[in-house]
Motif scaffolding. Sequence first.
Motif, mmCIF file in Angstrom:
data_model
loop_
_atom_site.group_PDB
_atom_site.id
_atom_site.type_symbol
_atom_site.label_atom_id
_atom_site.label_comp_id
_atom_site.label_asym_id
_atom_site.label_seq_id
_atom_site.Cartn_x
_atom_site.Cartn_y
_atom_site.Cartn_z
ATOM 1 N N LEU A 6 103.756 40.865 34.836
ATOM 2 C CA LEU A 6 103.136 40.549 36.167
ATOM 3 C C LEU A 6 101.523 40.780 36.085
ATOM 4 O O LEU A 6 101.115 39.758 36.706
ATOM 5 C CB LEU A 6 103.591 41.417 37.349
ATOM 6 N N ARG A 7 100.937 41.470 35.301
ATOM 7 C CA ARG A 7 99.676 41.717 35.253
ATOM 8 C C ARG A 7 99.055 40.365 34.537
ATOM 9 O O ARG A 7 98.112 40.143 34.831
ATOM 10 C CB ARG A 7 99.332 42.835 34.395
ATOM 11 N N ARG A 8 99.871 40.072 33.480
ATOM 12 C CA ARG A 8 99.478 38.748 32.798
ATOM 13 C C ARG A 8 99.387 37.316 33.706
ATOM 14 O O ARG A 8 98.484 36.423 33.359
ATOM 15 C CB ARG A 8 100.312 38.267 31.358
ATOM 16 N N LEU A 9 99.841 37.610 34.850
ATOM 17 C CA LEU A 9 99.784 36.365 35.771
ATOM 18 C C LEU A 9 98.728 36.257 36.761
ATOM 19 O O LEU A 9 98.702 35.159 37.429
ATOM 20 C CB LEU A 9 101.237 36.393 36.913
ATOM 21 N N ASN A 10 97.978 37.405 36.759
ATOM 22 C CA ASN A 10 97.008 37.631 37.659
ATOM 23 C C ASN A 10 96.066 36.607 37.585
ATOM 24 O O ASN A 10 95.495 35.972 38.803
ATOM 25 C CB ASN A 10 96.436 38.996 37.756
ATOM 26 N N PRO A 11 95.561 36.204 36.618
ATOM 27 C CA PRO A 11 94.406 35.235 36.444
ATOM 28 C C PRO A 11 94.855 33.772 36.785
ATOM 29 O O PRO A 11 93.996 33.306 37.660
ATOM 30 C CB PRO A 11 94.029 35.128 34.898
ATOM 31 N N ILE A 12 96.129 33.532 36.810
ATOM 32 C CA ILE A 12 96.778 32.361 37.261
ATOM 33 C C ILE A 12 96.596 32.256 38.633
ATOM 34 O O ILE A 12 96.629 31.417 39.571
ATOM 35 C CB ILE A 12 98.155 32.015 36.632
ATOM 36 N N SER A 53 101.449 46.741 42.849
ATOM 37 C CA SER A 53 101.562 46.441 44.218
ATOM 38 C C SER A 53 100.128 46.772 44.594
ATOM 39 O O SER A 53 99.641 45.668 45.772
ATOM 40 C CB SER A 53 102.534 47.397 44.981
ATOM 41 N N ASN A 54 99.365 47.715 44.478
ATOM 42 C CA ASN A 54 97.895 47.668 45.050
ATOM 43 C C ASN A 54 97.161 46.685 44.505
ATOM 44 O O ASN A 54 96.169 46.321 45.081
ATOM 45 C CB ASN A 54 97.403 49.208 44.649
ATOM 46 N N THR A 55 97.419 46.085 43.462
ATOM 47 C CA THR A 55 96.460 44.993 42.637
ATOM 48 C C THR A 55 96.709 43.826 43.702
ATOM 49 O O THR A 55 95.714 43.023 43.660
ATOM 50 C CB THR A 55 96.791 44.646 40.972
ATOM 51 N N LEU A 56 97.834 43.551 44.225
ATOM 52 C CA LEU A 56 97.975 42.485 45.065
ATOM 53 C C LEU A 56 97.251 42.451 46.364
ATOM 54 O O LEU A 56 96.700 41.546 46.594
ATOM 55 C CB LEU A 56 99.696 42.267 45.230
ATOM 56 N N LEU A 57 97.121 43.715 46.960
ATOM 57 C CA LEU A 57 96.241 43.896 47.993
ATOM 58 C C LEU A 57 94.951 43.867 47.559
ATOM 59 O O LEU A 57 93.992 43.326 48.387
ATOM 60 C CB LEU A 57 96.637 45.338 48.748
ATOM 61 N N PHE A 58 94.424 44.366 46.530
ATOM 62 C CA PHE A 58 93.156 44.206 46.069
ATOM 63 C C PHE A 58 92.600 42.702 45.810
ATOM 64 O O PHE A 58 91.478 42.473 46.072
ATOM 65 C CB PHE A 58 92.881 44.979 44.815
ATOM 66 N N VAL A 65 108.017 39.088 43.405
ATOM 67 C CA VAL A 65 109.416 39.712 43.686
ATOM 68 C C VAL A 65 110.445 38.908 43.150
ATOM 69 O O VAL A 65 111.565 39.550 42.458
ATOM 70 C CB VAL A 65 109.418 39.897 45.016
ATOM 71 N N MET A 66 110.452 37.531 43.276
ATOM 72 C CA MET A 66 111.571 36.942 42.446
ATOM 73 C C MET A 66 111.536 37.139 41.139
ATOM 74 O O MET A 66 112.570 37.049 40.657
ATOM 75 C CB MET A 66 111.326 35.466 43.060
ATOM 76 N N LEU A 67 110.378 37.079 40.453
ATOM 77 C CA LEU A 67 110.258 37.046 39.065
ATOM 78 C C LEU A 67 110.992 38.456 38.661
ATOM 79 O O LEU A 67 111.715 38.652 37.625
ATOM 80 C CB LEU A 67 108.909 37.113 38.534
ATOM 81 N N VAL A 68 110.646 39.520 39.464
ATOM 82 C CA VAL A 68 111.260 41.020 39.207
ATOM 83 C C VAL A 68 112.831 41.110 39.309
ATOM 84 O O VAL A 68 113.559 41.461 38.237
ATOM 85 C CB VAL A 68 110.300 42.224 39.979
#
Length: 405
Positions: A121-127, A50-55, A108-111
């Motif tokens: 979810l972390r693997r999707l961050n670069p995309i 969740s904090n990674t999204l804001l960062f 959220v939909m994926l979860v």
Amino acid sequence: MAPLHATKALSHSQDLAIEVIERIGSSISMACVLFLMSTFLAYQRLRTPSNTLLFSASPANLFAGIASLIGRAGLSRPNAATCQVQGFFLEWFMQADAWWACAGALNVMLVFFYRYNAEQLRRLNPIYWLICYGIPAIPAVFSLIFRKNGKQMYGDATLWCWYSTNYMMVRLYAYYIPIWVVVSLAMIIYTLVGIKIHRNNVLLHSIQATPLSNLCSRTFEHEVTYSAAPPRWSLPGENDLNGASTVTVSAPPFRLGHCAVLKSMFITFLTIWQDDSNFSPSDRTTMAYSRVAFLFFASNLITWVPASVNRVYALLHPTEPSFFLNVFAAIVLPLQGLWNCIIYLVVNKTFFKEIFREWKVKMQRGRKVPDSTTESRDIGVEFNDLVQSDEDEHKMQDLLEALKG
């Protein structure tokens, strides 16, 4: 025909008021963004999904804050670097925040629908970084290098340097329409999540109800296949215990009723804010991420509704800008970093309380400096006690010798 500059309809005091509001808001926002980024990098425990999204949205907030801090300083020289850099940053980074809000909704939909965990979810961050920063960069770079009759696209836009009045429709196609497409997509996702939650609740209540079947019921059939464990010894003529059964559950038909979108989003909001103390660690992580993503989406609505109303009004009345709408837009647009920082503090309030408590203890320890006068007094008392004890010892020895004699 010469272009009509909308800024001529605003007085000098009104222009100054707008500029002051922009710079105050952007200064607050930049301070909040720097706090968010520094604490996220400094403390390993804060590096949650969740904090990674804001960062991830923080660089966009930072550069948008820099552009807002420039204010109206570049309007006097539209072709200068200050004006062009400001328009470039606003076009690129300010709309990237909306793209990250949509990325949060997608997670959220994926979860909820596909049970994605934190690692997936972390693997999707670069995309997400490529999409959320790459797509807004295309019109930003093109508008920076494009020339028409020797004039650049970035120019006087009342609030700051952005698309000039010659490119009113470009503001819609390259900025507001993409923003509202991704915001609408996020809204649809949260609606679907709310529908799924509501359906699950309806099914759960119907299972607990008595009787299960009624006239307006629906039937769900689930086939369960079972097999017996292979026996250690096989008897002659013994049959295999393999088969299948069908479980039938009756539930009332699903109906959302009127205002389905609002009701579904309200259900989503209530669900993600319920008490999760009895949840499993993975479910608590899901709830935490959903809270951040939903609040992130809500902050984008606060930002883009007034700004969009102002730009639509400017499109309909290019020679009569509204001072009230411009002030409202000048308030909300630079504060994207502030909203994200507030979400960051609310979600991590327990952790920050512990940090502030540790800082307070360290500061109190640092203030306790030993007093030299008290220390010397203590030393003197100890020395006097030591001398007194020596004298008492000598007197005792003299008394013993006298008794022996």
